[in-house]
Design a protein around this motif. Structure first.
Motif, short mmCIF file in Angstrom:
data_model
loop_
_atom_site.label_atom_id
_atom_site.label_comp_id
_atom_site.label_asym_id
_atom_site.label_seq_id
_atom_site.Cartn_x
_atom_site.Cartn_y
_atom_site.Cartn_z
N ASN A 129 0.81 -1.22 0.00
CA ASN A 129 0.00 0.00 0.00
C ASN A 129 0.85 1.28 0.00
N GLU A 130 2.01 1.19 -0.65
CA GLU A 130 2.86 2.37 -0.78
C GLU A 130 3.70 2.24 -2.04
N ARG A 131 4.27 3.36 -2.48
CA ARG A 131 5.03 3.35 -3.73
C ARG A 131 6.22 2.39 -3.68
N ARG A 132 6.80 2.19 -2.52
CA ARG A 132 7.95 1.29 -2.40
C ARG A 132 7.57 -0.14 -2.72
N THR A 133 6.36 -0.56 -2.34
CA THR A 133 5.95 -1.95 -2.52
C THR A 133 5.09 -2.18 -3.75
N ALA A 134 4.37 -1.14 -4.20
CA ALA A 134 3.51 -1.25 -5.38
C ALA A 134 3.65 0.02 -6.22
N PRO A 135 4.78 0.17 -6.91
CA PRO A 135 5.11 1.44 -7.56
C PRO A 135 4.28 1.77 -8.79
N ALA A 136 3.41 0.90 -9.23
CA ALA A 136 2.58 1.21 -10.39
C ALA A 136 1.47 2.20 -10.07
N PHE A 137 1.27 2.50 -8.78
CA PHE A 137 0.20 3.41 -8.37
C PHE A 137 0.77 4.59 -7.57
N ASP A 138 0.00 5.68 -7.55
CA ASP A 138 0.32 6.84 -6.72
C ASP A 138 -0.48 6.70 -5.42
N TRP A 139 0.22 6.43 -4.34
CA TRP A 139 -0.43 6.16 -3.05
C TRP A 139 -0.53 7.40 -2.16
N SER A 140 -0.13 8.55 -2.67
CA SER A 140 -0.03 9.73 -1.81
C SER A 140 -1.38 10.16 -1.24
N ASN A 141 -2.46 9.96 -1.98
CA ASN A 141 -3.79 10.36 -1.49
C ASN A 141 -4.69 9.16 -1.21
#
Length: 394
Positions: free
Chosen positions: A293-305
């Motif tokens: 649930n974060e860019r480090r583990t699933a970088p294909a998505f933007d998790w910031s919001n």
């Protein structure tokens, strides 16, 4: 090709390096052509071609199944052709359709050499990943360069990448309107037959599970019926739901880095997930269940919001959407994630309340006005959804 009152051309283009995969048999277009005839309520005139007798028998059965599942259509008669036995393809390899989405990554991971296939039907090893680049006209070899991340992911998993450009999904408006719910399985089968010069099997990733099947363009009953003597079409695998597929993908960093959920292309970048539309939120919510649930583990998505509660804003328009939400909710209960359960419950309530709006939209879409002003109506709908706070693509 001619359908209704319109005449149009359909093209398929692939790199010269893959030219050996192309079949020269004219009948490879038949699954697509038959579905085109079906949606227009016409018979299929084959122009005197000679065709694989096994494919024709199977195809007639597939059309019967399509009409049984979708009211308002009739099975087209297939006329002006000669049936003939065809030598079986016993030396070709196995291809799998690869959009970069959950279903296709699941099939690649399971059926690659040394993959994660368990007690299900043994098919593999899959040797080639087929990616369809939908475009209204050929755009040159440079278009394939934007697919480099997907090609690299496939290469890391031990498969060869076959990109293919085509306008066949959008060439005819009537067929395009029914592509997802009625026709795309036949379309994918057509591509497999086209590539039967080098492939003998092809996998189409499943969408729904046994016990939760809905009328859809691809399924475990209809997909295999598009097979012929030189191409076996395999539906993979209705025993697994979307949450289970995502769980497998969550264990593979190369897949997490290259997931393509939105199927939206950005010039110069290739496929980019918006991370705010219903499909993105649904996938992110499921990955969250498995700790990605974060860019480090699933970088294909933007998790910031990202937050699980955002899924509550999703409008579950179809039975398809509802089925996926229930599957996420059930796993969230097992995983003791009350925040995800609450978000799914809210989305399901909203979907039940707003379902009449979806029916009205579908009626307008299929009307003469809807067909004529499609793009403008889609823009209006998106604007209204945004104002109401629904999750939509940016």
């Amino acid at each position: 090709m001619t359908a209704g009152d319109a005449e149009f051309s359909v093209f398929f283009a692939l790199p010269e390096a893959n030219a050996s995969f192309l079949s020269t048999a004219p009948y490879v277009i038949l699954p697509y052509a038959a579905m085109l005839a079906l949606v227009h309520g016409e018979d299929l005139n084959c122009g005197g071609m000679t065709a694989d007798s096994v494919l024709l028998r199977n195809m007639r059965c597939a059309l019967e199944e399509v009409v049984r599942a979708h009211s308002g259509f009739r099975v087209p008669q297939i006329v002006n052709l000669t049936e003939a036995p065809v030598v079986a393809n016993t030396s070709g390899q196995t291809g799998v359709f690869f959009s970069g989405g959950i279903d296709s990554f699941f099939s690649v991971l399971r059926h690659r050499k040394g993959g994660d296939a368990d007690g299900a039907q043994w098919i593999g090893p899959a040797t080639h990943a087929i990616h369809i680049y939908h475009t209204p006209e050929p755009v040159g070899i440079e278009a394939f360069e934007t697919l480099a991340p997907l090609a690299s992911a496939v290469d890391a998993l031990g498969l060869s990448f076959i990109p293919l450009q085509s306008n066949y999904m959008t060439a005819d408006r009537c067929l395009n309107d029914h592509w997802a719910d009625l026709a795309h399985g036949a379309g994918l089968a057509t591509v497999l037959h086209l590539l039967s010069g080098g492939l003998r099997q092809g996998l189409i990733g499943s969408t729904h599970t046994w016990g939760a099947l809905v009328p859809w363009g691809s399924g475990p009953i209809s997909d295999p019926l598009w097979s012929g003597r030189r191409m076996q079409v395999i539906h993979d695998d209705a025993a697994y739901d979307r949450v289970e597929k995502t769980e497998l993908i969550s264990q593979h960093p190369e897949a997490l880095a290259n997931l393509n959920v939105c199927d939206t292309r950005v010039d110069g970048k290739g496929y980019v997930n918006c991370s705010v539309c219903p499909k993105c939120l649904r996938t992110m919510l499921t990955l969250d269940l498995f700790g990605k649930n974060e860019r480090r583990t699933a970088p294909a998505f933007d998790w910031s919001n990202y937050r699980p509660a955002a899924f509550a804003r999703v409008f579950l328009r179809t039975e398809n959407d509802t089925t996926f939400a229930f599957a996420i909710r059930d796993r969230a209960q097992t995983a003791d994630r009350p925040d995800i359960v609450l978000a799914c419950d809210a989305a399901l309530r909203r979907g039940r309340f707003l379902r009449p709006i979806a029916r009205i939209e579908d009626f307008v879409k299929n009307s003469r006005i809807g067909r004529r002003y499609r793009r403008r109506l889609v823009e209006w709908r998106r604007s209204i959804y945004n104002r109401l706070g629904f999750a939509t693509r940016s």
